[in-house]
Scaffold this active site. Structure first.
Site, PDB file in Angstrom:
ATOM      1  N   HIS A  13      54.998  15.630  14.891  1.00 45.39           N
ATOM      2  CA  HIS A  13      53.706  15.000  15.164  1.00 45.39           C
ATOM      3  C   HIS A  13      53.222  14.204  13.952  1.00 45.39           C
ATOM      4  O   HIS A  13      53.572  14.497  12.807  1.00 45.39           O
ATOM      5  CB  HIS A  13      52.667  16.053  15.523  1.00 45.39           C
ATOM      6  CG  HIS A  13      52.924  16.709  16.838  1.00 45.39           C
ATOM      7  ND1 HIS A  13      52.048  17.599  17.396  1.00 45.39           N
ATOM      8  CD2 HIS A  13      53.952  16.599  17.723  1.00 45.39           C
ATOM      9  CE1 HIS A  13      52.514  18.015  18.559  1.00 45.39           C
ATOM     10  NE2 HIS A  13      53.681  17.429  18.770  1.00 45.39           N
ATOM     11  N   GLU A  40      50.331  14.129  12.477  1.00 47.12           N
ATOM     12  CA  GLU A  40      49.609  14.949  11.504  1.00 47.12           C
ATOM     13  C   GLU A  40      50.588  15.733  10.636  1.00 47.12           C
ATOM     14  O   GLU A  40      50.394  15.848   9.415  1.00 47.12           O
ATOM     15  CB  GLU A  40      48.671  15.937  12.223  1.00 47.12           C
ATOM     16  CG  GLU A  40      47.616  15.282  13.087  1.00 47.12           C
ATOM     17  CD  GLU A  40      48.031  15.103  14.542  1.00 47.12           C
ATOM     18  OE1 GLU A  40      47.136  15.141  15.406  1.00 47.12           O
ATOM     19  OE2 GLU A  40      49.242  14.919  14.825  1.00 47.12           O
ATOM     20  N   CYS A  90      46.948  18.864  18.443  1.00 41.34           N
ATOM     21  CA  CYS A  90      47.434  20.027  19.184  1.00 41.34           C
ATOM     22  C   CYS A  90      47.068  21.279  18.389  1.00 41.34           C
ATOM     23  O   CYS A  90      46.645  21.204  17.232  1.00 41.34           O
ATOM     24  CB  CYS A  90      48.944  19.927  19.409  1.00 41.34           C
ATOM     25  SG  CYS A  90      49.942  20.264  17.938  1.00 41.34           S
ATOM     26  N   CYS A 111      49.010  21.603  15.039  1.00 42.50           N
ATOM     27  CA  CYS A 111      48.513  20.661  14.027  1.00 42.50           C
ATOM     28  C   CYS A 111      47.124  21.061  13.536  1.00 42.50           C
ATOM     29  O   CYS A 111      46.821  20.936  12.345  1.00 42.50           O
ATOM     30  CB  CYS A 111      48.510  19.234  14.572  1.00 42.50           C
ATOM     31  SG  CYS A 111      50.163  18.527  14.731  1.00 42.50           S
TER      32      CYS A 111
END
Length: 157
Positions: free
Chosen positions: A79, A81, A107, A110
């Site tokens: 991801h 992040e 999410c 994250c």
């Protein structure tokens, strides 16, 4: 012409970063900022040296969201992040006290990483269909979550 706010400015830069994403299901970027200075960026992409979705195709997995709805997620990529956090660690840049600018609410994984690195704020463009747990954990950790547009973004089916 009106001048962009700082949040709008960094969200616009997040959009530029997202154009480097290598998974067309999640053209997502992240810009990490402290004191109006960019510390790190990240986008959705495979780990260094591994094939990208735009080369090898998606690595889809069925998942159940918080409402019991089955969704498909590509798990090939890291991801945005996570990549921004990894880049700051790799190059020795502290992101303690920072703000994360992202496309949609992070999410749950994250969100927990954002807490762990000491961020103070998350600014996202939109809500996320599976963001309930993320909102809760960020709130419990005292991290401000700002959603600029109250519309839900979701990944393609």
């Amino acid at each position: 012409m009106s001048r962009l706010t700082w949040d709008e400015y960094f969200i616009s830069l997040m959009h530029a970063v997202s154009q480097r994403s290598t998974c067309d299901r999640g053209m997502v970027g992240c810009v990490v900022v402290k004191n109006r200075r960019i510390l790190s960026t990240g986008y959705a992409g495979s780990p260094p040296g591994l094939p990208h979705c735009d080369e090898a195709g998606h690595q889809l997995r069925k998942m159940l969201d918080e409402n019991g709805k089955e969704t498909q997620h590509c798990v090939r990529t890291i991801h945005a992040e996570q990549n921004a956090i990894a880049q700051s660690a790799r190059f020795g840049t502290s992101i303690d006290g920072s703000t994360f600018y992202v496309k949609m609410e992070p999410c749950y994984t994250c969100a927990k990483l954002i807490i762990a690195v000491g961020a103070k704020r998350v600014v996202c463009e939109s809500t996320y269909h599976a963001g309930k747990d993320s909102r809760e954990v960020l709130n419990n950790a005292g991290i401000e979550l700002v959603v600029l547009n109250d519309r839900e973004l979701d990944y393609p089916k």
